[in-house]
Design an enzyme around this catalytic site. Structure first.
Site, short mmCIF file in Angstrom:
data_model
loop_
_atom_site.label_atom_id
_atom_site.label_comp_id
_atom_site.label_asym_id
_atom_site.label_seq_id
_atom_site.Cartn_x
_atom_site.Cartn_y
_atom_site.Cartn_z
N GLU A 66 114.79 -8.03 18.08
CA GLU A 66 114.45 -8.01 16.65
C GLU A 66 115.68 -8.45 15.87
O GLU A 66 116.67 -7.71 15.80
CB GLU A 66 114.02 -6.61 16.22
CG GLU A 66 113.74 -6.46 14.73
CD GLU A 66 113.50 -5.02 14.31
OE1 GLU A 66 113.85 -4.68 13.16
OE2 GLU A 66 113.00 -4.23 15.13
N ARG A 123 119.02 -9.15 7.49
CA ARG A 123 120.05 -8.53 6.64
C ARG A 123 121.17 -9.51 6.32
O ARG A 123 122.02 -9.22 5.47
CB ARG A 123 120.62 -7.29 7.32
CG ARG A 123 119.60 -6.21 7.60
CD ARG A 123 120.23 -5.05 8.35
NE ARG A 123 119.22 -4.16 8.92
CZ ARG A 123 119.48 -3.17 9.76
NH1 ARG A 123 120.73 -2.94 10.12
NH2 ARG A 123 118.50 -2.42 10.24
N THR A 126 113.52 -6.06 9.14
CA THR A 126 113.87 -5.85 7.73
C THR A 126 113.15 -6.90 6.86
O THR A 126 113.75 -7.52 5.98
CB THR A 126 115.39 -5.90 7.50
OG1 THR A 126 116.06 -5.25 8.59
CG2 THR A 126 115.76 -5.16 6.22
N LYS A 144 106.51 1.78 12.95
CA LYS A 144 107.94 2.06 13.12
C LYS A 144 108.25 3.33 12.34
O LYS A 144 107.84 3.46 11.18
CB LYS A 144 108.76 0.89 12.59
CG LYS A 144 110.26 1.14 12.49
CD LYS A 144 110.97 -0.12 12.08
CE LYS A 144 112.47 0.12 11.92
NZ LYS A 144 113.24 -1.12 12.07
#
Length: 211
Positions: free
Chosen positions: A43, A47, A71, A131
């Site tokens: 993953e 960011r 994210t 998640k």
């Protein structure tokens, strides 16, 4: 969106490495080290500005790995990640607009939740996987046991504050097929180009939770 595809991603390895990449070349080296160590999923978080380029490079240059974007908060980020080659999307919390993109593009999506109400919101949309972030803050394995008693059809990928030492406590739960972990790819290892350390961490992670 195929919810079964999300579960398929979660079944690839006991740990999904959550990775922050400084540049595309590092992303490729990290992915290769993970595959060599037995972890065939990654993953790449959005960011940093390098995220999309790293996803594209990994998708094109690393065989045998399922690359996703983490994210992901906005439809634009979701579209960009998919266009770059992401095979799944992850959001730390509720992001209905990202969910809509995942549905329209028919891609695996793992939305985040922290509370019973948020899990219920996702379940009403048809999600059977979520998640749980930040797992160590919202109650750890005990919280997941409580959530599972209310949502027996939901599986969880706890992320946040999990370490190599605590991951097995989560993976011991039947409703936890995998955890998300940043410890596999430390910032120090990436800065030093110590791909061997990442490979070794992947080897250890690949056998976590063996039942």
């Amino acid at each position: 969106m195929r919810y079964d595809a999300t579960r398929e991603v979660m079944a690839i390895a006991p740990v999904i490495p959550v990775v922050v990449v400084p540049d595309a070349a590092s992303g490729v080296a990290i992915a290769r080290a993970l595959v060599t160590g037995g972890i065939r999923v990654i993953e790449v978080t959005l960011r940093t500005a390098a995220g999309p380029a790293a996803i594209e490079a990994i998708a094109e240059r690393v065989d045998g790995i399922c690359v996703g974007a983490g994210t992901v908060w906005t439809p634009a980020q979701a579209q960009q990640a998919i266009d770059a080659g992401a095979e799944f999307l992850v959001s730390p919390g509720i992001a209905d607009a990202v969910n809509a993109v995942a549905q329209s593009r028919d891609i695996a999506y793992l939305p985040g939740a922290q509370t019973v109400s948020e899990i219920a919101h996702l379940a009403r949309q048809g999600a059977t996987a979520t998640k749980l972030f930040p797992a160590s803050v919202v109650g750890g394995p005990a919280a997941i046991k409580a959530f599972a008693s209310v949502f027996p059809d939901v599986v969880f990928c706890p992320t946040g504050g999990i370490t190599e030492d605590t991951a097995a406590d989560y993976l011991a739960l039947d409703c936890v097929p995998c955890v998300g972990g940043s410890w596999l790819v430390s910032a120090d290892a990436v800065e030093a180009g110590d791909w061997g350390a990442i490979r070794a961490a992947a080897e250890r992670a690949s056998v976590l939770g063996d039942r």
